[in-house]
Design an enzyme around this catalytic site. Structure first.
Site, PDB file in Angstrom:
ATOM      1  N   GLU A 152       0.809  -1.217   0.000  1.00  0.00           N
ATOM      2  CA  GLU A 152       0.000   0.000   0.000  1.00  0.00           C
ATOM      3  C   GLU A 152       0.848   1.276   0.000  1.00  0.00           C
ATOM      4  OE1 GLU A 152      -4.082  -1.585   2.146  1.00  0.00           O
ATOM      5  OE2 GLU A 152      -2.523  -0.789   3.441  1.00  0.00           O
ATOM      6  N   TYR A 209      -8.041 -12.555   8.538  1.00  0.00           N
ATOM      7  CA  TYR A 209      -7.877 -11.239   9.162  1.00  0.00           C
ATOM      8  C   TYR A 209      -8.849 -11.194  10.341  1.00  0.00           C
ATOM      9  CZ  TYR A 209      -4.734  -8.699   6.024  1.00  0.00           C
ATOM     10  OH  TYR A 209      -3.639  -8.250   5.342  1.00  0.00           O
ATOM     11  N   THR A 259      -5.158  -3.416  14.432  1.00  0.00           N
ATOM     12  CA  THR A 259      -5.799  -2.919  15.653  1.00  0.00           C
ATOM     13  C   THR A 259      -6.392  -1.515  15.539  1.00  0.00           C
ATOM     14  OG1 THR A 259      -3.675  -2.084  16.503  1.00  0.00           O
ATOM     15  CG2 THR A 259      -4.290  -4.342  17.087  1.00  0.00           C
TER      16      THR A 259
END
EC number: 3.2.1.52
Length: 536
Positions: A310, A401, A452
């Site tokens: 990314e 995930y 998180t």
């Protein structure tokens, strides 16, 4: 035999027990010292029994090594006279001790003895070994910092589930979590942010107080040593060249200063993918070489994770300096510039006897032979990597995930991503069927990832991770049949006992019936994705 993960072979005797008592002793052969220490400390605390060393009259728990077993394999035999536990190596012996603890019952997972308990082991024999060498959990401490004691607790939880790799996500746009002595601003400035988005980035809610924290180098040494005692390898991740706004906020010269006023940047306080990425300069390379030099002294792991995912290219497209670098290097475009960046550290780590691993975007532009890939955007990256001869860790977001929601119900706290139930995780298969046997040999194993952003407390982490990590652990360890043929009903029955173990460990898991009132987050926006997740 409510064991999780399910062992390879079990034989149960005809009734009867071996009961641990005040006169039970532990006889530890050479090479078993680490498991001996762990067993005395952990089971001694839970049972209140002395478990004295040597032979005695109250039955013996015998620890030994048997090199005919696989290195991580073990054989456990419980007879009326005592227990014989053998491991193919120190790690196998330790995993066998985890099975022994489960056989003693849920109260063996407590830190002090409860009154009136009897510590009986059923007469049985277990022979077991793991399917994969990489059985991992990725813990993101950059978005929400987890203090050291919480990390040590998660290492214990991993050990209880026979997981052996902690992928430690230490840096991102929202925070830098490891002390680097030559660059003090990484902890003085980059380790905290002034406020935090509460919920998904579309949420209007903010927590208007500073958030931060970092691990000193001694903290890291302690974490690594604690993990090693439990036969867990800690693989650090330092994200480059994207997900780097926190580092740029501390050292503005790392950014693309010809197109952005990097001196005005702060550690990012929201979620998503920051447009602020590292400048492709020699100074940036030297800076991160300095970071990695200190990191290598702290983490003895074979693999070092460099992120590589990314990385928006807009600033590079606008930057005269970046464009000049592309021309100088004879590259075609900005994608090749990112590949050049990753290849530099691939060579740098290889020269120091380590191996680079990164998210599957690092495949774009080619890799050195020793590099490995974390396949997160489905299975495709892992398939491509294995076919190109690269080792792979399978961790597709559609499957493992654990920040993704566990149910479609409106009560799920901050619903993110696809619905991934306990059964979905249990039916996850790490090895894509289209791989040949030789290609499948490049699948080192699998990993569950815990991002998180919406986990503001240890209790929220527990809720997202458990009970699904128990299902994942069985997938990673046990030689299960094809997903459709797996005995999920049997796994659910075993989970009934395992929930009691989690209760004894103080894990704030998601109950089978849905969240408890204090586990909900009403009115906090998430990012649920409609429809079933794609398989590939």
């Amino acid at each position: 035999m409510d064991l999780i993960p399910r062992p390879g072979r079990t034989t149960t005797g005809e009734g009867g027990f071996f009961e641990l008592g005040p006169d039970t002793t532990v006889l530890a052969d050479e090479g078993t010292e680490a498991t001996d220490r762990w067993l005395r400390a952990t089971l001694g605390a839970a049972t209140g029994l002395p478990l004295a060393p040597g032979a005695g009259d109250g039955g013996v728990l015998r620890l030994s090594l048997d090199r005919e077993l696989a290195a991580e394999g073990y054989r456990l035999a419980v007879t009326p006279a005592g227990v014989r536990l053998a491991g193919g190596g120190p790690a196998g012996l330790f995993w066998g001790a985890q099975t022994l603890r489960q056989l003693l019952g849920p109260d063996a997972f407590r830190r002090a003895p409860l009154p009136g308990r009897r510590w009986r082991l059923p007469l049985t024999e277990v022979e077991d070994a793991p399917r994969f060498r990489w059985r991992g959990l990725m813990l993101d401490v950059a978005r929400h910092f987890m203090p050291k004691d919480g990390v040590l607790r998660y290492l214990d939880l991993m050990a209880a589930h026979k997981l052996n790799v902690l992928h430690f996500h230490l840096t991102d746009d929202q925070g830098w979590r490891v002390e680097i002595e030559r660059y003090p601003k990484l902890t003085e400035t980059a380790s905290w942010r002034s406020r935090t988005k509460f919920g998904h980035r579309a949420s209007p809610l903010w927590e208007e107080k500073p958030h931060g924290g970092y691990y000193t180098q001694d903290d890291i040494r302690e974490i690594v040593a604690y993990a090693a005692e439990r036969h867990i390898t800690v693989v650090p991740e330092i994200d480059v060249p994207g997900h780097s706004q926190a580092a740029i906020a501390a050292y503005p010269e790392l950014g693309n200063t010809d197109v952005v006023d990097t001196a005005g940047l702060t550690v990012w306080d929201t979620w998503g993918v920051s447009p602020n990425v590292l400048a492709p300069t020699d100074h940036t390379l030297r800076f991160y070489e300095g970071v990695f030099e200190e990191l290598l002294a702290l983490f003895p792991s074979e693999f070092i994770h460099v992120g590589g995912d990314e990385c928006p290219k807009d600033q590079w497209r606008k930057s005269p300096a970046a464009q000049a670098r592309i021309k100088e290097l004879g590259l075609t475009d900005e994608d090749e510039l990112q590949s050049w960046f990753i290849k530099h550290f691939d060579r740098w780590l290889t020269a120091r006897g380590r191996r680079l691993i990164g998210w599957d975007e690092i495949l774009e532009g080619g890799l050195a032979a020793g590099a490995a890939v974390s396949s997160w955007r489905g299975y495709a990256g892992g398939v491509a990597a294995a076919r190109a001869g690269h080792d792979v860790v399978m961790c597709p977001e559609q499957q493992v995930y654990l920040d993704h929601r566990q149910d479609a119900g409106e009560d799920e706290p901050v619903p993110i991503g696809y619905v991934r139930t306990l059964e979905d995780v249990y039916r996850f298969e790490p090895v894509p069927p289209e791989l040949t046997e030789e290609e499948a040999g490049h699948v080192l194993g699998t990993q569950a990832n815990v991002w998180t952003e919406v986990m503001e407390s240890p209790a929220r982490v527990d809720y997202q991770v458990f009970p699904r990590l128990a299902a994942f652990a069985e997938v990673a360890w046990s030689d299960l049949p094809a997903p459709a043929e797996r005995d999920y009903a049997g796994f659910e029955r075993r989970m009934a006992a395992h929930y009691r173990r989690l209760d004894a460990l103080g894990v704030a898991y998601r109950p089978p019936g849905g969240p408890l009132p204090w586990q909900k987050r009403p009115g906090v926006l998430g990012r649920p994705i409609d429809g079933p997740p794609p398989n590939k």
